[in-house]
Design a protein around this motif. Structure first.
Motif, short mmCIF file in Angstrom:
data_model
loop_
_atom_site.label_atom_id
_atom_site.label_comp_id
_atom_site.label_asym_id
_atom_site.label_seq_id
_atom_site.Cartn_x
_atom_site.Cartn_y
_atom_site.Cartn_z
N UNK A 316 16.32 19.35 0.69
CA UNK A 316 16.59 18.77 2.01
C UNK A 316 16.33 17.28 1.87
N UNK A 317 17.39 16.50 1.92
CA UNK A 317 17.29 15.06 1.66
C UNK A 317 17.16 14.31 2.98
N UNK A 318 15.96 13.78 3.21
CA UNK A 318 15.65 13.06 4.45
C UNK A 318 15.70 11.56 4.18
N UNK A 319 16.51 10.81 4.93
CA UNK A 319 16.57 9.36 4.70
C UNK A 319 15.32 8.66 5.22
N UNK A 320 15.32 7.35 5.11
CA UNK A 320 14.16 6.55 5.52
C UNK A 320 13.76 6.84 6.95
N UNK A 321 12.48 7.11 7.14
CA UNK A 321 11.90 7.31 8.47
C UNK A 321 10.69 6.39 8.54
N UNK A 322 10.73 5.32 9.36
CA UNK A 322 9.74 4.24 9.30
C UNK A 322 8.31 4.69 9.58
N UNK A 323 7.39 4.05 8.89
CA UNK A 323 5.96 4.19 9.14
C UNK A 323 5.35 2.80 8.98
N UNK A 324 4.83 2.24 10.04
CA UNK A 324 4.33 0.86 10.05
C UNK A 324 2.86 0.84 9.67
N UNK A 325 2.57 0.31 8.47
CA UNK A 325 1.19 0.19 8.00
C UNK A 325 0.59 -1.13 8.48
N UNK A 326 -0.53 -1.06 9.16
CA UNK A 326 -1.18 -2.23 9.75
C UNK A 326 -2.56 -2.42 9.12
N UNK A 327 -2.81 -3.61 8.58
CA UNK A 327 -4.11 -3.90 7.98
C UNK A 327 -5.18 -4.06 9.05
N UNK A 328 -6.40 -3.60 8.76
CA UNK A 328 -7.53 -3.69 9.68
C UNK A 328 -8.64 -4.48 8.99
N UNK A 329 -9.01 -5.61 9.55
CA UNK A 329 -10.08 -6.44 9.01
C UNK A 329 -11.39 -6.23 9.75
N UNK A 330 -12.41 -6.94 9.31
CA UNK A 330 -13.74 -6.86 9.94
C UNK A 330 -14.56 -8.06 9.47
N UNK A 331 -15.70 -8.31 10.12
CA UNK A 331 -16.53 -9.47 9.80
C UNK A 331 -17.95 -9.05 9.42
N UNK A 332 -18.49 -9.74 8.38
CA UNK A 332 -19.91 -9.65 8.08
C UNK A 332 -20.61 -10.63 9.01
N UNK A 333 -21.27 -10.13 10.01
CA UNK A 333 -21.87 -11.00 11.02
C UNK A 333 -23.40 -10.86 11.00
N UNK A 334 -24.09 -11.98 10.83
CA UNK A 334 -25.54 -11.96 10.80
C UNK A 334 -26.07 -13.28 10.27
#
Length: 513
Positions: A316-334
């Motif tokens: 079963x050949x499925x064409x491109x189906x989008x998946x949006x990868x989003x980067x998640x950052x963070x801070x060293x706070x102190x």
């Protein structure tokens, strides 16, 4: 002797562990070519073929390049010595071949070539049968692989055959009608017929008929039909009750998924819970899935002579189906001297699930920890990504400030993968900025959110308690997108590719000549 089993998943020859997908279109970084090696050639063929008196049987066999080296100038021989096959077998070679062999051409890595021959044993064939040797070799005769097929003749029996189904192109969220055809090649009728259908978890067979039940073991459905399949008769699905195959709206793509259909005799239904459940359901009122004769013969034991051709598989050949990868950052706070833990990673904003890892790609991110920190603990899903090769043998190791982190599983829409880093704040001068950059693969067309910042934020007084660790960081705007080095991941031995194949429908064997 032929293997018989009461497990429906094994009968269908498509158990869950072997039903998979192959991602297409995801390019990997160029890597140095490996030294030339002998091709790894396998021959997939039934171990035992049974015919009834006077019947002709078509036998498929596959030549498979199961290695990473291209095979050129392949030759197929039907006897190890080049002699003719035993004439009592009534052997007819594949089209374009002679009685002793034929050229098979070239096979790229992963490619396969399917050939078919027929046998029509005479009455002189011994009760134990006779064998046909299949040999695949290079044109120069430097190497060869071989196996054999034993052909026997029975006085009578049922021999169900499922016709091949062509590959199906299916957009995620859509369905198509399955062209199913079943023939009884034996000389005895079968009272009742079952159909089992299986596929990857994203591939389903929507059932609205009372003579079909869902079977999680496959996963798929089993349908039963209270009809007689006479010798020589062929049945197909009635146009008034189409049987469909569907791809879930969240199906990752582009990818090829394996599905399969098997015809089953009902004589031993008490030994199989799925068949028994479908038979019981068929007695209840409601719309019934129907088979109708496609052709009938005038021709008027054993319940099944050849199980290997009861099943057929297709893609079963499925064409491109989008998946949006989003980067998640963070801070060293102190404040200086504090030890803080951050959680960085990525999120799938959909709409599709992310493709699983393949030979050419894996859902991963490059993480650069900012300067001014002394790392004390690193997530077990991350490895150093600096000089030399990463190693997965020492989870949590600390070495340098560049890491490669991989997703533990394919992320569905809305899911995220976070990686924890613990460090002591030593310096407020952060000349080397921190970032996380996710490689979303071929599904990810929106790359503006593929990078996010990882920063050190100094506080005064007692400090705020460090990074949030909630994975709520935003996108990285115009940060450079470089992608994850999949060659390093492959070296680390973390790739796993499950491929649906006919290897269990046909008994695959490799033996040196």
């Amino acid at each position: 002797m032929a293997i018989r089993t009461n497990s429906l998943a094994l009968r269908l020859a498509l158990p869950i562990a072997m039903i998979g997908l192959t991602a297409v279109g995801a390019a990997a970084p160029a890597q140095a070519a490996a030294p030339a090696e002998r091709p790894t050639i396998e021959i997939a063929v039934p171990e035992r073929v049974v015919t009834t008196a006077g019947a002709t049987k078509t036998v498929p066999f596959e030549v498979v390049n199961a290695g990473q080296t291209a095979a050129t100038g392949l030759v197929v021989d039907f006897a190890r010595t080049g002699a003719a096959v035993d004439p009592r077998l009534g052997f007819k070679p594949p089209q374009g071949c002679t009685a002793t062999g034929c050229p098979a051409g070239d096979l790229a890595p992963g490619a396969r070539k399917t050939l078919t021959f027929t046998v029509a044993p005479t009455a002189e064939l011994p009760a134990a049968g006779a064998s046909i040797d299949l040999v695949v070799r290079d044109a120069g005769g430097e190497w060869r692989e071989s196996t054999s097929v034993t052909v026997v003749r029975e006085a009578s029996g049922v021999d169900l055959e499922t016709a091949p189904i062509p590959d199906i192109a299916l957009v995620a969220g859509e369905s198509a009608v399955l062209p199913i055809s079943v023939r009884n090649n034996g000389n005895q009728p079968t009272e009742g017929v079952g159909l089992a259908l299986a596929g990857h978890r994203y591939i389903t067979f929507p059932s609205k008929y009372s003579n079909c039940v869902e079977v999680k073991e496959l996963p798929g459905v089993v349908c039963v039909f209270n009809l007689t399949l006479a010798p020589g008769a062929t049945f197909g699905m009635s146009p008034s009750t189409p049987l469909t195959i569907a791809a879930d709206p969240a199906t990752p793509g582009p990818a090829n998924y394996t599905a399969g259909v098997a015809a089953l005799s009902l004589e031993d239904e008490e030994n199989d819970a799925a068949l028994a459940a479908a038979t019981k359901a068929a007695r209840k009122p409601g719309a019934k899935l129907q088979l109708e004769p496609a052709a009938r013969s005038l021709a008027a034991g054993r319940d099944e002579l050849n199980e290997w051709d009861n099943s057929t598989s297709f893609l079963v050949k499925v064409p491109k189906n989008p998946a949006d990868s989003v980067a998640i950052g963070d801070d060293f706070e102190g404040k200086i001297g504090d030890t803080r833990t951050v959680k960085v990673g990525f999120r799938n904003d959909g709409p599709a699930t992310v493709l699983p890892r393949s030979k050419s790609w894996i859902h991963a991110a490059k993480v650069r920890i900012p300067s001014g920190l002394k790392l004390t603990k690193v997530d077990k899903l991350c490895v150093p990504n600096g000089d030399g090769e990463p190693s997965w043998n020492s989870p949590g190791q600390v070495s340098g400030h560049d890491y490669l982190c991989v997703a533990a599983k394919p992320l569905a829409a809305g899911e995220r993968q976070l990686f924890s880093f613990t460090a002591k704040i030593e310096d407020g001068e952060n000349e080397d900025k921190g970032t996380i950059t996710v490689d979303g693969g071929v599904q990810d067309s929106k790359t503006t959110n593929n990078a996010a910042k990882i920063e050190v934020k100094l506080t005064t007084g007692g400090g705020s308690g460090g990074g949030s660790g909630d994975g709520s960081g935003g996108s990285g705007g115009g940060l450079a997108i470089t992608g994850a080095p999949t060659g390093r991941i492959a070296t680390a031995g973390m790739l796993l590719v499950l491929t649906g194949t006919l290897a269990l429908v046909l008994t695959r064997r490799r033996r040196p000549a």
